[in-house]
Design a protein around this motif. Sequence first.
Motif, short mmCIF file in Angstrom:
data_model
loop_
_atom_site.label_atom_id
_atom_site.label_comp_id
_atom_site.label_asym_id
_atom_site.label_seq_id
_atom_site.Cartn_x
_atom_site.Cartn_y
_atom_site.Cartn_z
N UNK A 258 0.93 -1.33 -0.45
CA UNK A 258 -0.39 -0.35 0.18
C UNK A 258 0.58 1.65 0.13
N UNK A 259 1.60 1.69 0.87
CA UNK A 259 3.14 2.34 1.26
C UNK A 259 3.37 3.14 -0.05
N UNK A 260 3.59 1.51 -0.95
CA UNK A 260 4.71 1.91 -2.07
C UNK A 260 3.77 2.15 -3.68
N UNK A 261 2.50 1.79 -3.28
CA UNK A 261 1.40 2.17 -4.00
C UNK A 261 1.08 3.68 -3.93
N UNK A 262 1.08 4.02 -2.26
CA UNK A 262 0.36 5.32 -2.51
C UNK A 262 1.51 6.26 -2.76
N UNK A 263 2.81 6.74 -2.52
CA UNK A 263 3.54 7.14 -2.52
C UNK A 263 4.00 7.42 -4.29
N UNK A 264 3.77 6.13 -5.25
CA UNK A 264 4.13 6.01 -6.78
C UNK A 264 2.40 7.11 -7.14
N UNK A 265 1.29 7.02 -6.05
CA UNK A 265 0.02 7.86 -6.80
C UNK A 265 0.64 9.67 -6.49
N UNK A 266 1.55 9.69 -5.36
CA UNK A 266 1.24 11.01 -5.13
C UNK A 266 2.16 11.10 -6.10
N UNK A 267 3.13 10.67 -6.51
CA UNK A 267 4.36 11.50 -7.36
C UNK A 267 3.79 12.17 -8.59
N UNK A 268 2.74 11.25 -9.13
CA UNK A 268 1.67 11.51 -9.91
C UNK A 268 0.71 13.15 -10.37
N UNK A 269 0.25 12.61 -8.65
CA UNK A 269 -0.67 13.55 -8.24
C UNK A 269 -0.33 15.10 -8.67
N UNK A 270 0.60 14.73 -7.55
CA UNK A 270 2.35 16.35 -7.86
C UNK A 270 1.99 16.60 -8.99
N UNK A 271 2.61 15.43 -10.26
CA UNK A 271 3.14 16.06 -11.47
C UNK A 271 1.38 17.09 -12.32
N UNK A 272 0.26 15.91 -11.80
CA UNK A 272 -0.95 16.58 -12.47
C UNK A 272 -0.49 18.09 -12.00
N UNK A 273 -0.51 18.28 -10.50
CA UNK A 273 -0.71 19.37 -9.76
C UNK A 273 -0.08 20.49 -10.57
N UNK A 274 0.92 19.67 -10.76
CA UNK A 274 1.97 21.60 -11.49
C UNK A 274 1.19 21.31 -13.04
N UNK A 275 0.97 20.59 -13.06
CA UNK A 275 0.09 20.46 -14.79
C UNK A 275 -0.63 21.62 -15.02
N UNK A 276 -1.63 21.47 -14.48
CA UNK A 276 -3.42 22.49 -13.77
C UNK A 276 -2.28 23.84 -13.36
#
Length: 382
Positions: A258-276
Amino acid sequence: MLQTVSDNFFVSIPPFTRFSEVADAAHYRRLPDDWIVGVADVVDSTGAIARGKYKAVNMVGASVISAVLNKLGHRDFPFAFGGDGAAFAVPGQTEAQMRDVGAELQVWAAEEMGLSLRVALVPLHEIRRAGHDVTVARFAVAPELFYAMFSGGGLNWAEAQMKAGNYLIAPAAPGSRPDLAGLSCRWQPINAERGEIVSVLVVPQAKSRDADFTKLVGDVTAALGDGARPVSANTLQFSWSPRGLKYEVLAAHGRSSFILRYLKLALFVMFGWLIFRFNVTVGGFNPQRYRADTARNSDFRKFDDGLKLTLDLDAVRLERLTRMLEDAKQRGIAYYGLHRQAQALMTCIVPSPLLRDHLHFIDGAGGGYAKAAEGLKLQMRG
């Protein structure tokens, strides 16, 4: 699987584009005789919402649609999101697949989300034998996206049967998981711009004439128009909510922790936040267009054996709407439930962010349709 004529049923229905015509029987077609109806809801959703689990309730409700979409590999079938549950209709030849989906969803909801989900599959011929029907219309919210509308009383009957313990699907083995790819909740709760977010349910009274209820629905929706839409490109804010990330990770089962999946998603969401945040087009993804499409594609108004609306209303329009509904109640035309809150919630199914047909389900953030249903039931009890 060989395709039959009934497989093409939904896409063959001529779409309509004016929501004020949603109760017009001319837009509806009877489901093929060999189809089945699926219904699902979270048990004691009101209690779960009172415990602050409103986002989890919505996520589980939308998961039903996500799992069926992924199992069938397409969206050429009618479905409807109900806040704490969902309904859908599919060809009878998919029954075994749908039983697998329903069984797996119950285990996932219990083990990952801490919620009890019940799912039932009801043959259409049983609904018609009981004196009801299921008819479907296709409402075009955009050239790329259509939402199903249901009429005929059959969905309400199927839901009542489910709550009575009939036609239920048994849960799968512990650890079973459905395919929920594309299910997400990355937008922050949406603040009302005009006044309050209002959740509204309207159903016909038993002795009301179809023509009277159809006119009421037309009058209400025409009076509101698009001016009560609770989602706009301006109000959409990309979320950094740890709770939202958690729910999305719980929906995306995998072999990693769960922790690894959470960290991967958090990085992806951070990238998305920067795009928006900086409005940068990346790899064909245009954030400005995606934000506009998200508002356009939101299902804030629907019809499934009754009118369901999530609206952003100022005090004047809210009073006008309440007067219209109260007058209809006194005249024996309709019952209604209405719940007010400060924010709306969005739960999404996005198979591909590069396409323009992503789905966005809307409910009130303070109880929404579940709370409105409480008021509706009180009226119906007299």
